[in-house]
Design a protein around this motif. Structure first.
Motif, mmCIF file in Angstrom:
data_model
loop_
_atom_site.group_PDB
_atom_site.id
_atom_site.type_symbol
_atom_site.label_atom_id
_atom_site.label_comp_id
_atom_site.label_asym_id
_atom_site.label_seq_id
_atom_site.Cartn_x
_atom_site.Cartn_y
_atom_site.Cartn_z
ATOM 1 N N TYR A 43 55.142 40.167 20.794
ATOM 2 C CA TYR A 43 55.206 39.300 21.968
ATOM 3 C C TYR A 43 55.338 37.839 21.538
ATOM 4 C CZ TYR A 43 53.769 37.031 26.327
ATOM 5 O OH TYR A 43 53.705 36.240 27.446
ATOM 6 N N LEU A 44 54.518 37.402 20.571
ATOM 7 C CA LEU A 44 54.550 36.015 20.117
ATOM 8 C C LEU A 44 55.867 35.671 19.423
ATOM 9 C CD1 LEU A 44 50.908 35.664 18.726
ATOM 10 C CD2 LEU A 44 51.859 34.478 20.719
ATOM 11 N N SER A 45 56.467 36.657 18.738
ATOM 12 C CA SER A 45 57.704 36.401 17.996
ATOM 13 C C SER A 45 58.895 36.159 18.910
ATOM 14 C CB SER A 45 58.003 37.575 17.051
ATOM 15 O OG SER A 45 57.014 37.661 16.029
ATOM 16 N N SER A 46 58.736 36.414 20.200
ATOM 17 C CA SER A 46 59.794 36.063 21.146
ATOM 18 C C SER A 46 59.740 34.579 21.508
ATOM 19 C CB SER A 46 59.664 36.913 22.413
ATOM 20 O OG SER A 46 58.459 36.630 23.100
ATOM 21 N N PHE A 212 59.235 23.943 7.826
ATOM 22 C CA PHE A 212 60.622 24.302 8.117
ATOM 23 C C PHE A 212 60.761 25.190 9.361
ATOM 24 C CE2 PHE A 212 60.115 23.719 3.519
ATOM 25 C CZ PHE A 212 61.042 22.713 3.290
ATOM 26 N N VAL A 213 59.655 25.783 9.818
ATOM 27 C CA VAL A 213 59.755 26.727 10.934
ATOM 28 C C VAL A 213 58.813 26.393 12.078
ATOM 29 C CG1 VAL A 213 60.461 28.608 9.393
ATOM 30 C CG2 VAL A 213 58.025 28.313 9.942
ATOM 31 N N TRP A 214 57.988 25.352 11.925
ATOM 32 C CA TRP A 214 56.930 25.104 12.906
ATOM 33 C C TRP A 214 57.469 24.742 14.281
ATOM 34 C CZ3 TRP A 214 51.986 26.128 13.471
ATOM 35 C CH2 TRP A 214 51.282 25.470 14.482
ATOM 36 N N HIS A 215 56.865 25.360 15.296
ATOM 37 C CA HIS A 215 57.149 25.047 16.703
ATOM 38 C C HIS A 215 55.819 25.114 17.440
ATOM 39 C CE1 HIS A 215 59.046 25.043 20.649
ATOM 40 N NE2 HIS A 215 58.309 26.102 20.965
ATOM 41 N N TRP A 216 55.430 24.012 18.104
ATOM 42 C CA TRP A 216 54.133 23.979 18.757
ATOM 43 C C TRP A 216 54.051 25.058 19.835
ATOM 44 C CZ3 TRP A 216 49.769 21.808 17.306
ATOM 45 C CH2 TRP A 216 49.830 20.734 16.412
ATOM 46 N N PRO A 217 52.985 25.869 19.816
ATOM 47 C CA PRO A 217 52.798 26.876 20.873
ATOM 48 C C PRO A 217 52.851 26.236 22.257
ATOM 49 C CG PRO A 217 51.261 27.272 19.082
ATOM 50 C CD PRO A 217 51.942 25.963 18.768
ATOM 51 N N GLU A 218 53.475 26.938 23.196
ATOM 52 C CA GLU A 218 53.810 26.357 24.492
ATOM 53 C C GLU A 218 52.640 26.230 25.453
ATOM 54 O OE1 GLU A 218 56.975 28.613 26.117
ATOM 55 O OE2 GLU A 218 58.424 28.087 24.542
#
Length: 308
Positions: A43-46, A212-218
């Motif tokens: 679920y999180l990987s989406s 290189f891959v970080w994206h703040w959780p929404e």
């Protein structure tokens, strides 16, 4: 009054069998926890990179363990007698997590877990020369049949072959050596030490990739799921370590087959994924192999066990 030798041998055999049943029960608890963990990770990987999902799983694993197993409540918890093997074990576990979460971006939960069922075959092959834990020909044949069931699911060379299956198989390879390493370190370090060090080394191993891959959780919901993956990972592997401390790796390895049932249920409930006929056929084969191994474990030992 001393007990007769034959009575002592019977008591020892019964005690060993009880330990194995306890270990198998712990294994059931572990795979059930891992099923919920993998469902959450899919679920999180989406929303985020599987690498980030894996890293946060280890970060919160460390936070969770540090609260429960700190140096004050558990003196010496961070000291290991086998630092090199613990580091290798942690790297292998990090590899299983990354490969598994990456495969789950494309595959259904039941497909990914069925491919990972090559792990028992690999454990059975390598645990003998590495740990001296050999199994008989009949048990090896049963695990081999289970491997054929995995081929039914993946059907290499027939139709469209998802490259994600290779990621799932890489997960199985890392998982086999992780299981063997876990069995090895359980003779030197406590389960608490192993579970604490595993999370720390896993987080450190993946940290250099994060910029290189970080994206703040929404949202807070996503953050909550990340925290849950850390808690479930810590608890599941704690159960796994306890199980391996009570029974040989080849005996426990086949019981990961039960995870297929859990994954199928959670995949249907959360993602509305329904196994296709090939997955069901392959699952029937691997579960049949697992049930055979369970039956052999419950059967009293005889002189024919050398081929069992």
């Amino acid at each position: 009054m001393a007990l007769p030798l034959d009575r002592m041998l019977v008591d020892d055999a019964q005690a060993a069998r009880r330990l194995r049943i306890i270990a198998i029960s712990l294994m059931f608890g572990a795979v059930g926890t891992f099923s919920i963990l993998d469902t959450t990770a899919k679920y999180l990987s989406s929303y985020e990179s599987p690498l980030q999902v894996a890293w946060l799983r280890y970060v919160f694993h460390v936070v969770f363990i540090s609260i429960l197993l700190n140096p004050w409540s558990s003196p010496g918890i961070w000291r290991t007698k086998k630092p090199g093997m613990q580091f290798l074990r942690s790297v292998l576990l990090a590899g299983t997590t990354v490969f598994n979460f990456s495969a789950l971006q494309t595959l259904q939960l039941d497909q990914a877990i069925t491919v990972s069922f090559t792990t028992p075959l690999l454990v059975a092959i390598f645990a003998g020369p590495i740990l001296g834990e050999w199994i008989g020909l009949k048990r090896m044949a049963a695990i081999g049949v289970g491997f054929l069931g995995v081929l039914v699911v993946t059907r290499p060379g027939v139709g469209t072959f998802e490259m994600a299956y290779l990621l799932a198989f890489s997960n199985a390879i890392c998982g086999a050596f992780y299981n063997i390493a876990t069995r090895f370190v359980s003779a030197y370090d406590s389960a608490k030490t192993s579970i604490a060090i595993t999370g720390l080394f896993g987080a450190l191993a993946l940290a250099p990739i994060m910029p290189f891959v970080w994206h703040w959780p929404e949202s807070g919901w996503i953050w909550g799921l990340h925290i849950a993956t850390g808690a479930m990972g810590a608890f599941g592997h704690y159960l796994l370590i306890l199980a391996h401390g009570r029974a040989p790796a080849p005996i426990l390895a086949p019981f990961v087959y039960c995870e297929l049932v859990f994954m199928t249920i959670t995949g249907w409930l959360v993602f509305s994924d329904v196994p296709d006929v090939w997955t069901l056929a392959g699952a029937a084969v691997v579960i049949g192999a697992g049930l055979y191994l369970l039956l052999k474990e419950r059967t009293p030992k005889t002189q024919t066990d050398i081929v069992d």
